[in-house]
Design an enzyme around this catalytic site. Structure first.
Site, PDB file in Angstrom:
ATOM      1  N   GLU A 120      47.248  44.547  33.335  1.00 18.90           N
ATOM      2  CA  GLU A 120      47.108  43.416  34.261  1.00 18.90           C
ATOM      3  C   GLU A 120      48.414  43.184  35.026  1.00 18.90           C
ATOM      4  OE1 GLU A 120      46.107  38.609  33.973  1.00 18.90           O
ATOM      5  OE2 GLU A 120      46.738  39.740  32.198  1.00 18.90           O
ATOM      6  N   LYS A 158      39.517  38.482  39.737  1.00 14.20           N
ATOM      7  CA  LYS A 158      39.213  37.782  38.488  1.00 14.20           C
ATOM      8  C   LYS A 158      38.432  36.502  38.760  1.00 14.20           C
ATOM      9  CE  LYS A 158      41.478  36.085  34.269  1.00 14.20           C
ATOM     10  NZ  LYS A 158      42.776  35.829  33.613  1.00 14.20           N
ATOM     11  N   CYS A 215      42.271  40.140  31.483  1.00 14.89           N
ATOM     12  CA  CYS A 215      42.842  39.219  30.499  1.00 14.89           C
ATOM     13  C   CYS A 215      41.745  38.585  29.655  1.00 14.89           C
ATOM     14  CB  CYS A 215      43.707  38.178  31.206  1.00 14.89           C
ATOM     15  SG  CYS A 215      44.693  37.155  30.091  1.00 14.89           S
TER      16      CYS A 215
END
Length: 546
Positions: free
Chosen positions: A305, A367, A420
């Site tokens: 990430e 995301k 994540c």
């Protein structure tokens, strides 16, 4: 009954009443303290400790605390509601405090700015999450009884509480009670049938069953209920063992290289180090093949990430350097910050890029589920007035992506990107068109050092493989990076703060699991039905007594 058996039963009954009476008769601050301690002991079943045997102590003690506090309030539902909520909140506070204390380490990365907030965050999050366990036990308290069915009622109410916690606002299912058995890969296989919340139901029901041994009923009947719970454990263990013993399907034609550079979070965004960090990734990408790598196969390189410490699209030379490092037979999937021009300036996204060997961008995912106070500030207008906006990070917060989506490689392999903590949310595949070949999780747990946080995060991501029957490719900046097969078996991994590479074939996916088809609907419905039946039974009982 033979005299010897009567003597044995009487002796057992006396011995079994010692510990329960300590909880049944506790009141005032002692009861509250015991409730918090029960929650804290339950958290020891989570990774990295995995002491799930302690659940056979903590949950029975919780049942006895409820017995001692609720039954004296027979008929007074408002008092039961208050008592159940208070005990549930205290149990939840102890559980989440012991299970999430490590979030405070994130405030020490930039200690000069944020260290003063650490105690507030460490206490505030458990206090907020405990509201859900409070609601769950408040519901259970209304219909509480002295019969064995209260065990199923407790399991149903805590399952509904976990499910709500995973959906209310943006949801936060971290350390659901089903995760307390994640240390046992055999028992975790049940997630392929019932999912995370089904594991919560089974775990609470089975672990609470020993509390029945202290009931004021014939001991033989009490043992039958406990033996039924033991039989359920054996069935689950047999199912998990058979599933793990089945031969794994042959690997796919795609090889994976995972890059774990182990860059300290304090250095990650320092401008003077950005070129060195980028070059580290390029050098590790070009390094000779290791491990189970196969010569001549197409290769997918995965960086963690936000691996690239600058805006990729504003550095044209960076794409050229990436293409040169990849060569002709490889592609890259990397986390990176992405910027778009918005109405009030640039909007930033926490994204995943798919980059081909020629250095061209082939796909992007933004995301969708952002971390509150980590990537955005809830109630931003209020936070502005309180001066808390800067808590959202160096880019003053991210925008959320539109929806989950599947990305593809040039070799016709598709994957679901999970950035994540998106990997902690179950049941995402049912809303997607098509079926991906694997799950891909990129993350950066460097914020949390060598605490339980990274271990819990990895265990929850691994559970997604069991639920869905899809393998997992996970790249973490400081670990744990791994390739996981569709039954949750780790085929290769890098430990915390280990700098290195994983080279290996992508495992084949399994056929659809039962949970992958049904989702959370059946277990939520079953929990609601049990609560309704408990309410009907309690109403009929109170009517007869009156």
């Amino acid at each position: 009954m033979a005299p010897e058996r009567e003597i044995l039963m009487h002796w057992l009954s006396q011995r079994l009443s010692v510990l329960p009476n300590s909880f049944l008769l506790a009141w005032g601050w002692r009861r509250r303290l015991l409730c918090v301690l029960c929650g804290a002991v339950t958290a020891l079943a989570l990774p990295p400790y995995d002491a799930f045997i302690l659940l056979l102590v903590s949950f029975p003690c919780l049942v006895w605390l409820l017995d001692g506090a609720i039954e004296p309030a027979r008929g007074r539902w408002r008092e039961k509601l208050r008592t159940g909520f208070a005990l549930g909140w205290l149990f939840g506070f102890g559980y989440f405090l012991a299970g999430l204390w490590w979030i405070g380490s994130a405030f020490l990365v930039e200690a000069e700015r944020f260290a003063w907030l650490m105690p507030f965050a460490v206490l505030a999050m458990p206090a907020g999450l405990a509201l859900f366990t409070g609601l769950g036990l408040a519901l259970a308290a209304i219909f509480w009884t002295d019969r064995f069915r209260r065990i199923l009622l407790l399991a149903a109410c805590l399952t509904l509480a976990d499910w709500l916690r995973g959906h209310v606002l943006t949801g936060f299912p971290w350390n659901s009670f089903g995760h307390t058995v994640s240390g046992s890969l055999v028992l975790s296989q049940a997630a392929s049938l019932v999912g995370l919340y089904g594991l919560t139901f089974l775990t609470v029901a089975i672990a609470s069953a020993p509390a029945l041994l202290a009931d004021v009923r014939p001991l033989a009947g009490r043992w039958r209920a406990v033996l039924a719970a033991a039989a359920a454990v054996m069935v689950l263990a047999a199912y998990g063992t058979v599933r793990l013993w089945q031969p794994a399907p042959p690997p796919t034609a795609l090889d994976i290289r995972i890059v774990q550079p182990s860059i300290d979070q304090k250095n990650k965004w320092r401008p003077e180090l950005r070129d060195d960090i980028f070059q580290t990734f390029l050098d590790m990408t070009e390094a000779p093949l290791t491990g189970a790598a196969r010569i001549g196969h197409s290769r997918l390189v995965v960086w963690p990430e936000s691996a690239i410490p600058f805006l990729l699209t504003q550095e044209p030379g960076a794409l050229f350097r990436i293409g040169r490092a990849l060569g002709n037979s490889a592609e890259l999937v990397t986390g990176a910050v992405r910027a778009e021009t918005g109405l009030q300036g640039p909007d930033y996204y926490n994204s995943v890029y798919v980059i081909g060997g020629e250095g061209t961008v082939r796909g992007i995912y933004d995301k969708v589920r952002l971390v509150p106070f980590g990537e955005y500030v809830p109630l931003k207008s209020l936070a502005d007035r309180l001066g808390l906006t800067s808590l959202a990070g160096p880019l003053e917060g991210f925008e959320a992506g539109y929806q989950p989506r599947v990305l593809s490689t040039s070799g016709s392999f598709s994957f679901l990107p999970l950035i994540c903590y998106e990997a902690i949310f179950p049941g995402r595949l049912g809303r997607l068109p098509g079926a991906p070949s694997f799950l891909l999780n990129v993350t950066n747990d460097a914020w949390f050092g060598r605490t339980p946080g990274p271990y819990q995060h990895f265990a929850q991501a691994r559970l997604r493989t069991i639920e869905t029957g899809l393998p997992l490719v996970r790249a973490a900046n400081t670990g744990i990076s791994a390739i996981v097969d569709p039954r949750g078996v780790v085929t290769d991994e890098l430990e915390i703060f280990e700098s290195g590479l994983i080279d290996g074939p992508l495992p084949q996916r399994l056929s659809s699991t039962v949970y992958g088809i049904t989702g959370d609907g059946p277990i939520v419905f079953l929990s609601l039905v049990l609560v309704v039946f408990a309410g009907i039974w309690r109403h009929n009982r109170d009517s007869r007594l009156n």
